[in-house]
Design a protein around this motif. Structure first.
Motif, PDB file in Angstrom:
ATOM      1  N   ARG A  21       0.843  -1.200   0.000  1.00 30.40           N
ATOM      2  CA  ARG A  21       0.000   0.000   0.000  1.00 30.40           C
ATOM      3  C   ARG A  21       0.876   1.246   0.000  1.00 30.40           C
ATOM      4  O   ARG A  21       1.748   1.403   0.858  1.00 30.40           O
ATOM      5  CB  ARG A  21      -0.944  -0.016   1.207  1.00 30.40           C
ATOM      6  N   ARG A  22       0.593   2.140  -0.951  1.00 33.60           N
ATOM      7  CA  ARG A  22       1.371   3.368  -1.078  1.00 33.60           C
ATOM      8  C   ARG A  22       0.595   4.557  -0.538  1.00 33.60           C
ATOM      9  O   ARG A  22      -0.572   4.743  -0.877  1.00 33.60           O
ATOM     10  CB  ARG A  22       1.741   3.628  -2.546  1.00 33.60           C
ATOM     11  N   PRO A  23       1.242   5.391   0.288  1.00 34.82           N
ATOM     12  CA  PRO A  23       0.583   6.606   0.768  1.00 34.82           C
ATOM     13  C   PRO A  23       0.620   7.673  -0.326  1.00 34.82           C
ATOM     14  O   PRO A  23       1.692   8.107  -0.734  1.00 34.82           O
ATOM     15  CB  PRO A  23       1.435   7.008   1.980  1.00 34.82           C
ATOM     16  N   LEU A  24      -0.537   8.078  -0.798  1.00 28.63           N
ATOM     17  CA  LEU A  24      -0.578   9.017  -1.917  1.00 28.63           C
ATOM     18  C   LEU A  24      -1.204  10.341  -1.480  1.00 28.63           C
ATOM     19  O   LEU A  24      -0.578  11.128  -0.800  1.00 28.63           O
ATOM     20  CB  LEU A  24      -1.289   8.376  -3.109  1.00 28.63           C
ATOM     21  N   LEU A  38      -4.247   5.616   1.216  1.00 27.97           N
ATOM     22  CA  LEU A  38      -3.322   4.556   0.825  1.00 27.97           C
ATOM     23  C   LEU A  38      -3.972   3.677  -0.240  1.00 27.97           C
ATOM     24  O   LEU A  38      -5.127   3.279  -0.097  1.00 27.97           O
ATOM     25  CB  LEU A  38      -2.944   3.692   2.027  1.00 27.97           C
ATOM     26  N   VAL A  39      -3.208   3.394  -1.301  1.00 22.83           N
ATOM     27  CA  VAL A  39      -3.720   2.613  -2.424  1.00 22.83           C
ATOM     28  C   VAL A  39      -2.765   1.461  -2.699  1.00 22.83           C
ATOM     29  O   VAL A  39      -1.542   1.651  -2.728  1.00 22.83           O
ATOM     30  CB  VAL A  39      -3.870   3.493  -3.685  1.00 22.83           C
ATOM     31  N   HIS A  40      -3.323   0.270  -2.913  1.00 23.64           N
ATOM     32  CA  HIS A  40      -2.484  -0.882  -3.213  1.00 23.64           C
ATOM     33  C   HIS A  40      -1.894  -0.743  -4.603  1.00 23.64           C
ATOM     34  O   HIS A  40      -2.537  -0.258  -5.530  1.00 23.64           O
ATOM     35  CB  HIS A  40      -3.292  -2.175  -3.118  1.00 23.64           C
ATOM     36  N   PRO A  61     -12.401   2.557 -11.747  1.00 20.50           N
ATOM     37  CA  PRO A  61     -12.483   2.835 -10.308  1.00 20.50           C
ATOM     38  C   PRO A  61     -11.459   2.016  -9.522  1.00 20.50           C
ATOM     39  O   PRO A  61     -10.995   0.977  -9.989  1.00 20.50           O
ATOM     40  CB  PRO A  61     -13.907   2.416  -9.961  1.00 20.50           C
ATOM     41  N   PHE A  62     -11.130   2.479  -8.317  1.00 22.30           N
ATOM     42  CA  PHE A  62     -10.153   1.777  -7.497  1.00 22.30           C
ATOM     43  C   PHE A  62     -10.575   1.841  -6.026  1.00 22.30           C
ATOM     44  O   PHE A  62     -11.390   2.672  -5.630  1.00 22.30           O
ATOM     45  CB  PHE A  62      -8.752   2.371  -7.680  1.00 22.30           C
ATOM     46  N   ASP A  63     -10.001   0.961  -5.235  1.00 22.71           N
ATOM     47  CA  ASP A  63     -10.265   0.913  -3.797  1.00 22.71           C
ATOM     48  C   ASP A  63      -9.076   1.497  -3.045  1.00 22.71           C
ATOM     49  O   ASP A  63      -7.939   1.485  -3.536  1.00 22.71           O
ATOM     50  CB  ASP A  63     -10.498  -0.525  -3.330  1.00 22.71           C
ATOM     51  N   LYS A  81     -14.348   2.091  -1.323  1.00 24.52           N
ATOM     52  CA  LYS A  81     -14.364   1.260  -2.517  1.00 24.52           C
ATOM     53  C   LYS A  81     -14.978   1.997  -3.707  1.00 24.52           C
ATOM     54  O   LYS A  81     -15.860   2.833  -3.545  1.00 24.52           O
ATOM     55  CB  LYS A  81     -15.166  -0.027  -2.245  1.00 24.52           C
ATOM     56  N   GLY A  82     -14.444   1.697  -4.877  1.00 18.92           N
ATOM     57  CA  GLY A  82     -15.023   2.210  -6.114  1.00 18.92           C
ATOM     58  C   GLY A  82     -14.859   3.700  -6.321  1.00 18.92           C
ATOM     59  O   GLY A  82     -15.788   4.373  -6.779  1.00 18.92           O
TER      60      GLY A  82
END
Length: 310
Positions: A21-24, A38-40, A61-63, A81-82
């Protein structure tokens, strides 16, 4: 360097990073909290041309998982989510809601501007609203009452969007424009730099492209409609915080582990520099690195968040 007063606030755990997971995108909230999305990495692609964390972009879309570090140091995690837009900014809204904003907006075939902002409930995880808050947004902040404040870039100012054309704007949490500068600025904005809040007041930092122009600090008092601007003591800062007649500003060495910290005081009608130091920081400093809240400048350096008091 002791007068700079750097305070380390948070960085993601090794376990979080090893899990992929990256902190963005991140924001400093109006009650002293830090929120980081945070996004995987399975959802992400990296740009060759953009340095640092802003170069990571999701396939929508992303979670994601929102981590909130409260003022008392405790952590709260909320899955979302989404997410239907590629974020440029996030911000906290009252009643446990999250605003996610894409910096650019496009036009639909009907001629209307397509939504570039969505609001999620942090309790249910559900999307509550979607709307457009202008085009080309380099700086954004929310205030205690839940209003959204934006400063635009040149492509938005000259791109045909009515609110973006003014350079600065205020919005409610439903996406309706509530404030415009209306000729009360010292010059025509060309680009937003950063934003801050101080109590119920909002500060937007921007620069002009005219011959006599420069960088300006604009203070807006929403309750009275008062708008006051001063020339900035630092050209195009990327961080700004203010407490009374004292301010702290930062100007990065792009993608390096250093930044310039400038302290200033309001002397009559002029912000005068009282101290200027270049400091080493834990990580590389890139764009969208600073946000001011009630006299505290939150500064992102790599994956470490710092605070500097005005």
């Amino acid at each position: 360097m002791s007068t700079v007063g750097l305070q380390r606030v948070w960085k993601p755990s090794v376990t979080e990073l090893w899990a992929g997971r990256r902190p963005l995108w991140w924001t400093a909230g109006p009650t002293g909290e830090l929120a980081v999305l945070l996004v995987h990495r399975q959802f992400l692609r990296r740009s060759r041309y953009v340095k640092g964390w802003p170069g990571w972009g999701p396939q929508v879309p992303f979670d994601a998982v929102l981590v909130i570090r409260r003022a008392d140091g405790s952590l709260r995690r909320r899955p979302i989510k989404g997410i239907p837009v590629r974020p440029s900014h996030i911000a906290l809204l009252p009643e446990s809601r999250l605003l996610i904003v894409r910096g650019r907006a496009g036009k639909e075939e009907s001629g209307t501007w397509s939504p570039n902002a969505v609001v999620f409930s942090l309790e249910s995880g559900e999307q509550e609203a979607a709307f457009c808050i202008g085009d080309d947004i380099p700086a954004l902040v929310t205030d205690r009452g839940g209003s959204i404040w934006t400063a635009y870039g040149d492509e938005g100012i000259y791109g045909g969007h009515p609110e973006s054309a003014a350079g600065l704007a205020g919005w409610n949490a439903g996406g309706q424009a509530t404030w415009a500068p209306g000729g009360r600025l010292p010059d025509a904005p060309l680009e937003g730099c950063t934003a801050a809040t101080e109590g119920d007041r909002v500060w937007l930092v921007w620069y002009s492209g005219s011959r006599r122009g420069g960088t300006f600090l604009t203070r807006i008092t929403p309750s009275t409609g008062e708008v006051t601007s001063w020339p900035s003591p630092v050209r195009a800062p990327d961080g700004f915080a203010v407490r009374g007649r004292r301010a702290v500003l930062t100007k990065r060495d792009h993608n390096r582990r250093s930044t310039e910290v400038v302290r200033a005081e309001l002397d009559g009608d002029t912000w005068s520099v009282t101290e200027r130091r270049r400091i080493r920081v834990p990580g590389r400093v890139v764009m969208r690195c600073g946000q001011g809240r009630d006299g505290l400048l939150w500064l992102r350096t790599g994956d470490t968040w710092l605070r500097i008091e005005a």
